[in-house]
Enzyme design. Structure first.
Site, mmCIF file in Angstrom:
data_model
loop_
_atom_site.group_PDB
_atom_site.id
_atom_site.type_symbol
_atom_site.label_atom_id
_atom_site.label_comp_id
_atom_site.label_asym_id
_atom_site.label_seq_id
_atom_site.Cartn_x
_atom_site.Cartn_y
_atom_site.Cartn_z
ATOM 1 N N HIS A 5 -3.095 9.748 6.330
ATOM 2 C CA HIS A 5 -2.257 8.585 6.078
ATOM 3 C C HIS A 5 -3.139 7.549 6.166
ATOM 4 O O HIS A 5 -3.983 7.355 7.203
ATOM 5 C CB HIS A 5 -1.037 8.565 7.001
ATOM 6 C CG HIS A 5 -0.305 7.160 6.788
ATOM 7 N ND1 HIS A 5 0.091 6.465 7.781
ATOM 8 C CD2 HIS A 5 0.404 6.702 5.728
ATOM 9 C CE1 HIS A 5 0.737 5.284 7.385
ATOM 10 N NE2 HIS A 5 0.635 5.682 5.917
ATOM 11 N N GLU A 25 -4.061 9.793 1.720
ATOM 12 C CA GLU A 25 -3.422 8.819 1.069
ATOM 13 C C GLU A 25 -4.083 7.700 1.338
ATOM 14 O O GLU A 25 -4.406 7.423 2.448
ATOM 15 C CB GLU A 25 -1.765 9.003 1.842
ATOM 16 C CG GLU A 25 -1.097 7.897 0.956
ATOM 17 C CD GLU A 25 -0.736 6.587 1.855
ATOM 18 O OE1 GLU A 25 0.332 5.907 1.891
ATOM 19 O OE2 GLU A 25 -1.753 6.309 2.874
ATOM 20 N N HIS A 41 -4.169 -1.632 3.215
ATOM 21 C CA HIS A 41 -2.462 -1.707 3.719
ATOM 22 C C HIS A 41 -1.927 -2.732 4.138
ATOM 23 O O HIS A 41 -0.682 -3.342 3.758
ATOM 24 C CB HIS A 41 -2.178 -0.523 4.907
ATOM 25 C CG HIS A 41 -0.848 -0.288 5.077
ATOM 26 N ND1 HIS A 41 0.075 -1.234 5.671
ATOM 27 C CD2 HIS A 41 -0.020 0.811 4.777
ATOM 28 C CE1 HIS A 41 1.176 -0.737 5.914
ATOM 29 N NE2 HIS A 41 1.279 0.520 5.211
ATOM 30 N N ASP A 85 -1.298 5.326 -2.879
ATOM 31 C CA ASP A 85 -0.020 4.487 -2.699
ATOM 32 C C ASP A 85 -0.095 3.099 -3.208
ATOM 33 O O ASP A 85 -0.983 2.085 -2.685
ATOM 34 C CB ASP A 85 0.041 4.337 -0.931
ATOM 35 C CG ASP A 85 1.433 3.670 -0.516
ATOM 36 O OD1 ASP A 85 2.152 3.295 -1.607
ATOM 37 O OD2 ASP A 85 1.794 3.833 0.737
#
Length: 274
Positions: A5, A25, A41, A85
Protein backbone atom coordinates in the site's frame (compact mmCIF):
# COMPACT_ATOMS: atom_id res chain seq x y z
CA UNK A 1 -2.46 -10.94 -4.57
CA UNK A 2 -0.69 -9.05 -1.80
CA UNK A 3 -0.75 -5.36 -2.64
CA UNK A 4 1.84 -3.17 -0.99
CA UNK A 5 0.00 0.00 0.00
CA UNK A 6 1.02 3.59 -0.80
CA UNK A 7 4.29 2.75 -2.59
CA UNK A 8 4.84 6.28 -3.84
CA UNK A 9 8.63 6.70 -3.78
CA UNK A 10 10.81 4.84 -6.24
CA UNK A 11 12.99 3.42 -3.46
CA UNK A 12 9.89 1.95 -1.77
CA UNK A 13 9.21 -0.44 -4.65
CA UNK A 14 12.07 -2.75 -3.72
CA UNK A 15 11.27 -2.40 -0.02
CA UNK A 16 7.71 -3.68 -0.44
CA UNK A 17 8.75 -6.45 -2.83
CA UNK A 18 11.33 -7.59 -0.29
CA UNK A 19 8.51 -7.82 2.27
CA UNK A 20 6.64 -10.23 -0.01
CA UNK A 21 4.25 -8.11 -2.09
CA UNK A 22 3.45 -9.34 -5.60
CA UNK A 23 1.52 -6.16 -6.40
CA UNK A 24 1.97 -2.50 -5.49
CA UNK A 25 -0.47 0.36 -5.16
CA UNK A 26 0.64 3.93 -5.78
CA UNK A 27 -1.28 7.19 -5.68
CA UNK A 28 -1.00 10.04 -8.07
CA UNK A 29 -2.09 13.61 -8.01
CA UNK A 30 -3.38 15.70 -10.89
CA UNK A 31 -3.09 19.41 -11.46
CA UNK A 32 -6.26 21.46 -11.85
CA UNK A 33 -6.39 20.65 -15.57
CA UNK A 34 -6.34 16.88 -15.04
CA UNK A 35 -2.66 16.31 -15.84
CA UNK A 36 -0.96 13.59 -13.77
CA UNK A 37 2.06 15.11 -12.05
CA UNK A 38 3.42 13.10 -9.13
CA UNK A 39 2.92 9.89 -7.18
CA UNK A 40 1.78 11.25 -3.84
CA UNK A 41 -0.84 10.48 -1.20
CA UNK A 42 -0.66 13.44 1.14
CA UNK A 43 -2.02 14.07 4.62
CA UNK A 44 -3.92 12.32 6.18
CA UNK A 45 -2.91 8.75 5.45
CA UNK A 46 -2.58 5.46 7.31
CA UNK A 47 -1.40 5.45 10.90
CA UNK A 48 2.32 4.88 11.22
CA UNK A 49 3.09 5.83 7.61
CA UNK A 50 4.81 8.86 6.09
CA UNK A 51 2.18 10.53 3.92
CA UNK A 52 4.40 12.82 1.85
CA UNK A 53 6.71 10.51 -0.11
CA UNK A 54 6.53 11.22 -3.83
CA UNK A 55 8.08 10.89 -7.27
CA UNK A 56 7.54 12.48 -10.67
CA UNK A 57 4.87 10.29 -12.27
CA UNK A 58 6.69 9.68 -15.57
CA UNK A 59 9.94 8.84 -13.77
CA UNK A 60 8.05 6.39 -11.57
CA UNK A 61 6.59 4.71 -14.67
CA UNK A 62 10.04 4.50 -16.28
CA UNK A 63 11.37 2.74 -13.19
CA UNK A 64 8.45 0.37 -12.78
CA UNK A 65 8.75 -0.54 -16.47
CA UNK A 66 12.26 -1.80 -15.79
CA UNK A 67 11.19 -3.66 -12.65
CA UNK A 68 8.52 -5.54 -14.63
CA UNK A 69 10.54 -6.24 -17.80
CA UNK A 70 12.12 -9.71 -18.03
CA UNK A 71 15.92 -9.65 -18.52
CA UNK A 72 16.18 -6.05 -17.34
CA UNK A 73 18.79 -5.73 -14.54
CA UNK A 74 16.05 -4.35 -12.26
CA UNK A 75 13.53 -7.11 -13.07
CA UNK A 76 11.60 -8.60 -10.14
CA UNK A 77 9.62 -11.61 -11.30
CA UNK A 78 7.14 -11.49 -8.43
CA UNK A 79 5.70 -8.06 -9.32
CA UNK A 80 2.73 -8.86 -11.54
CA UNK A 81 0.06 -6.24 -10.77
CA UNK A 82 0.14 -2.43 -10.53
CA UNK A 83 -2.77 -0.68 -8.82
CA UNK A 84 -2.99 2.99 -9.80
CA UNK A 85 -4.89 4.95 -7.16
CA UNK A 86 -6.27 7.93 -9.06
CA UNK A 87 -6.82 10.95 -6.82
CA UNK A 88 -9.64 12.23 -9.03
CA UNK A 89 -11.64 13.39 -6.02
CA UNK A 90 -9.18 16.27 -5.73
CA UNK A 91 -10.09 17.74 -9.11
CA UNK A 92 -13.34 18.72 -10.81
CA UNK A 93 -15.35 15.83 -12.26
CA UNK A 94 -15.41 17.86 -15.46
CA UNK A 95 -11.68 17.14 -15.79
CA UNK A 96 -12.03 13.36 -15.44
CA UNK A 97 -12.03 12.80 -19.21
CA UNK A 98 -8.90 14.89 -19.67
CA UNK A 99 -7.24 12.97 -16.85
CA UNK A 100 -8.06 9.66 -18.53
CA UNK A 101 -6.49 10.82 -21.78
CA UNK A 102 -3.36 11.97 -19.98
CA UNK A 103 -2.83 8.78 -17.97
CA UNK A 104 -3.36 6.60 -21.04
CA UNK A 105 -0.79 8.57 -23.04
CA UNK A 106 1.74 8.52 -20.20
CA UNK A 107 1.38 4.74 -19.90
CA UNK A 108 1.76 4.41 -23.66
CA UNK A 109 4.90 6.56 -23.69
CA UNK A 110 6.61 5.52 -20.47
CA UNK A 111 5.39 2.02 -19.59
CA UNK A 112 4.37 0.26 -22.77
CA UNK A 113 6.53 2.52 -24.98
CA UNK A 114 4.00 2.13 -27.77
CA UNK A 115 4.83 -1.50 -28.41
CA UNK A 116 8.57 -1.33 -27.82
CA UNK A 117 8.47 -2.33 -24.14
CA UNK A 118 8.32 -5.87 -22.82
CA UNK A 119 7.00 -4.72 -19.45
CA UNK A 120 4.41 -7.29 -18.50
CA UNK A 121 2.51 -6.22 -15.37
CA UNK A 122 -1.26 -6.05 -15.33
CA UNK A 123 -2.68 -2.65 -14.44
CA UNK A 124 -5.66 -1.94 -12.18
CA UNK A 125 -7.20 1.53 -12.43
CA UNK A 126 -8.63 2.49 -9.04
CA UNK A 127 -11.36 5.10 -9.51
CA UNK A 128 -12.46 6.70 -6.21
CA UNK A 129 -16.05 7.58 -7.14
CA UNK A 130 -18.52 6.51 -9.82
CA UNK A 131 -19.11 10.16 -10.74
CA UNK A 132 -15.64 10.13 -12.32
CA UNK A 133 -16.45 7.29 -14.74
CA UNK A 134 -15.57 9.50 -17.72
CA UNK A 135 -11.94 8.80 -16.83
CA UNK A 136 -12.47 5.20 -17.93
CA UNK A 137 -14.19 6.20 -21.14
CA UNK A 138 -11.34 8.59 -21.98
CA UNK A 139 -8.68 6.00 -21.16
CA UNK A 140 -10.22 3.45 -23.50
CA UNK A 141 -10.93 6.05 -26.20
CA UNK A 142 -7.30 7.13 -26.12
CA UNK A 143 -5.92 3.62 -26.46
CA UNK A 144 -8.21 3.11 -29.45
CA UNK A 145 -7.42 6.45 -31.07
CA UNK A 146 -3.67 5.94 -30.63
CA UNK A 147 -3.87 2.48 -32.19
CA UNK A 148 -3.13 0.44 -29.07
CA UNK A 149 -6.54 -0.95 -28.15
CA UNK A 150 -4.93 -4.34 -27.51
CA UNK A 151 -3.53 -3.01 -24.22
CA UNK A 152 -7.06 -3.12 -22.84
CA UNK A 153 -6.38 -6.80 -22.18
CA UNK A 154 -3.84 -5.74 -19.54
CA UNK A 155 -6.07 -3.20 -17.79
CA UNK A 156 -8.78 -3.73 -15.16
CA UNK A 157 -11.20 -1.41 -13.37
CA UNK A 158 -11.97 -0.94 -9.68
CA UNK A 159 -14.21 1.61 -7.96
CA UNK A 160 -12.56 2.05 -4.58
CA UNK A 161 -14.83 4.46 -2.68
CA UNK A 162 -17.04 1.90 -0.89
CA UNK A 163 -20.08 3.03 -2.86
CA UNK A 164 -23.27 1.03 -3.39
CA UNK A 165 -22.45 -2.07 -5.43
CA UNK A 166 -25.58 -1.83 -7.56
CA UNK A 167 -24.72 1.78 -8.38
CA UNK A 168 -21.26 0.65 -9.48
CA UNK A 169 -22.84 -2.08 -11.62
CA UNK A 170 -25.07 0.51 -13.31
CA UNK A 171 -22.06 2.66 -14.23
CA UNK A 172 -20.16 -0.34 -15.57
CA UNK A 173 -23.22 -1.15 -17.66
CA UNK A 174 -23.22 2.39 -19.06
CA UNK A 175 -19.56 1.98 -20.00
CA UNK A 176 -20.17 -1.44 -21.52
CA UNK A 177 -17.71 -3.12 -19.14
CA UNK A 178 -18.56 -6.72 -18.26
CA UNK A 179 -15.14 -8.14 -17.47
CA UNK A 180 -11.79 -7.34 -15.84
CA UNK A 181 -13.45 -5.80 -12.79
CA UNK A 182 -12.12 -5.83 -9.24
CA UNK A 183 -14.07 -4.60 -6.24
CA UNK A 184 -12.28 -3.15 -3.24
CA UNK A 185 -13.70 -2.76 0.23
CA UNK A 186 -11.94 -1.15 3.13
CA UNK A 187 -10.86 1.76 5.23
CA UNK A 188 -7.65 3.38 6.45
CA UNK A 189 -5.71 1.20 8.86
CA UNK A 190 -6.42 3.72 11.64
CA UNK A 191 -10.02 2.50 11.96
CA UNK A 192 -12.00 -0.72 12.20
CA UNK A 193 -14.50 -1.73 9.52
CA UNK A 194 -17.25 -4.31 9.45
CA UNK A 195 -17.66 -6.99 6.80
CA UNK A 196 -21.21 -6.39 5.52
CA UNK A 197 -20.24 -4.78 2.22
CA UNK A 198 -17.25 -7.07 1.76
CA UNK A 199 -19.50 -10.11 2.12
CA UNK A 200 -21.96 -8.60 -0.36
CA UNK A 201 -19.18 -8.10 -2.91
CA UNK A 202 -17.97 -11.67 -2.45
CA UNK A 203 -21.51 -13.00 -2.84
CA UNK A 204 -21.93 -11.10 -6.11
CA UNK A 205 -18.53 -12.33 -7.31
CA UNK A 206 -19.64 -15.91 -6.73
CA UNK A 207 -23.07 -15.51 -8.32
CA UNK A 208 -23.18 -17.43 -11.64
CA UNK A 209 -23.60 -15.08 -14.58
CA UNK A 210 -22.72 -11.94 -12.61
CA UNK A 211 -20.05 -10.21 -14.70
CA UNK A 212 -19.43 -7.01 -12.75
CA UNK A 213 -17.07 -8.38 -10.09
CA UNK A 214 -14.30 -10.83 -10.97
CA UNK A 215 -12.04 -10.28 -7.97
CA UNK A 216 -12.39 -8.74 -4.50
CA UNK A 217 -9.72 -7.30 -2.23
CA UNK A 218 -9.77 -5.83 1.26
CA UNK A 219 -7.76 -2.78 2.38
CA UNK A 220 -5.75 -1.56 4.30
CA UNK A 221 -5.05 -4.50 6.59
CA UNK A 222 -2.29 -4.40 9.21
CA UNK A 223 -3.64 -6.61 12.01
CA UNK A 224 -3.25 -10.35 11.53
CA UNK A 225 -6.70 -10.96 13.02
CA UNK A 226 -8.29 -8.85 10.27
CA UNK A 227 -6.15 -10.52 7.62
CA UNK A 228 -7.34 -13.91 8.84
CA UNK A 229 -10.95 -12.74 8.86
CA UNK A 230 -10.68 -11.58 5.25
CA UNK A 231 -8.99 -14.80 4.16
CA UNK A 232 -11.73 -16.86 5.79
CA UNK A 233 -14.29 -14.91 3.79
CA UNK A 234 -12.44 -15.78 0.58
CA UNK A 235 -10.92 -12.55 -0.73
CA UNK A 236 -8.71 -12.63 -3.81
CA UNK A 237 -6.34 -9.98 -2.53
CA UNK A 238 -5.21 -8.06 0.50
CA UNK A 239 -3.77 -4.55 0.49
CA UNK A 240 -1.43 -3.97 3.38
CA UNK A 241 1.31 -1.78 4.78
CA UNK A 242 2.87 -5.02 6.02
CA UNK A 243 3.04 -7.63 3.24
CA UNK A 244 5.27 -9.81 5.40
CA UNK A 245 2.43 -10.26 7.89
CA UNK A 246 0.15 -11.46 5.09
CA UNK A 247 2.83 -13.91 3.97
CA UNK A 248 3.03 -15.31 7.50
CA UNK A 249 -0.76 -15.63 7.69
CA UNK A 250 -0.83 -17.54 4.39
CA UNK A 251 1.63 -20.05 5.83
CA UNK A 252 -0.56 -20.83 8.82
CA UNK A 253 -2.13 -24.28 8.88
CA UNK A 254 -5.64 -22.91 8.37
CA UNK A 255 -4.72 -21.23 5.07
CA UNK A 256 -1.66 -23.05 3.71
CA UNK A 257 -3.71 -25.51 1.64
CA UNK A 258 -6.24 -22.91 0.47
CA UNK A 259 -4.16 -19.94 -0.66
CA UNK A 260 -0.86 -19.19 -2.36
CA UNK A 261 0.83 -16.08 -3.67
CA UNK A 262 -0.34 -15.19 -7.18
CA UNK A 263 2.17 -15.33 -10.03
CA UNK A 264 2.23 -14.00 -13.58
CA UNK A 265 0.56 -17.21 -14.73
CA UNK A 266 -2.55 -16.33 -12.71
CA UNK A 267 -4.99 -14.18 -14.66
CA UNK A 268 -6.18 -11.30 -12.43
CA UNK A 269 -9.32 -10.85 -14.54
CA UNK A 270 -10.69 -14.38 -14.18
CA UNK A 271 -12.92 -15.58 -11.37
CA UNK A 272 -11.20 -18.27 -9.34
CA UNK A 273 -12.89 -21.65 -9.62
CA UNK A 274 -11.75 -23.63 -6.60
Amino acid sequence: WIMGHMVNAIEQVGEFLNLGADAIEFDFDFDKDGIAQVTHHGIPCDCGRKCTKKAIFTEYLDNIRQVTTPDDPKFREQLVLLALDLKLQRISSAKAYRAGEDVAKKLLDHYWQRGNSRARAYILLNIPLVEDYEFIRAFKDTLKNEGYESYNDKVGINFSGNEDLDKIRDVLEILGIHKQVWQADGITSCFARGTERLKEALEKRDTPGYNYINKVYAWTLVRKSIMRRSLRLGVDGVMSNNPDRVIKALKEKEFADKFRLATYNDNPWEKFRG
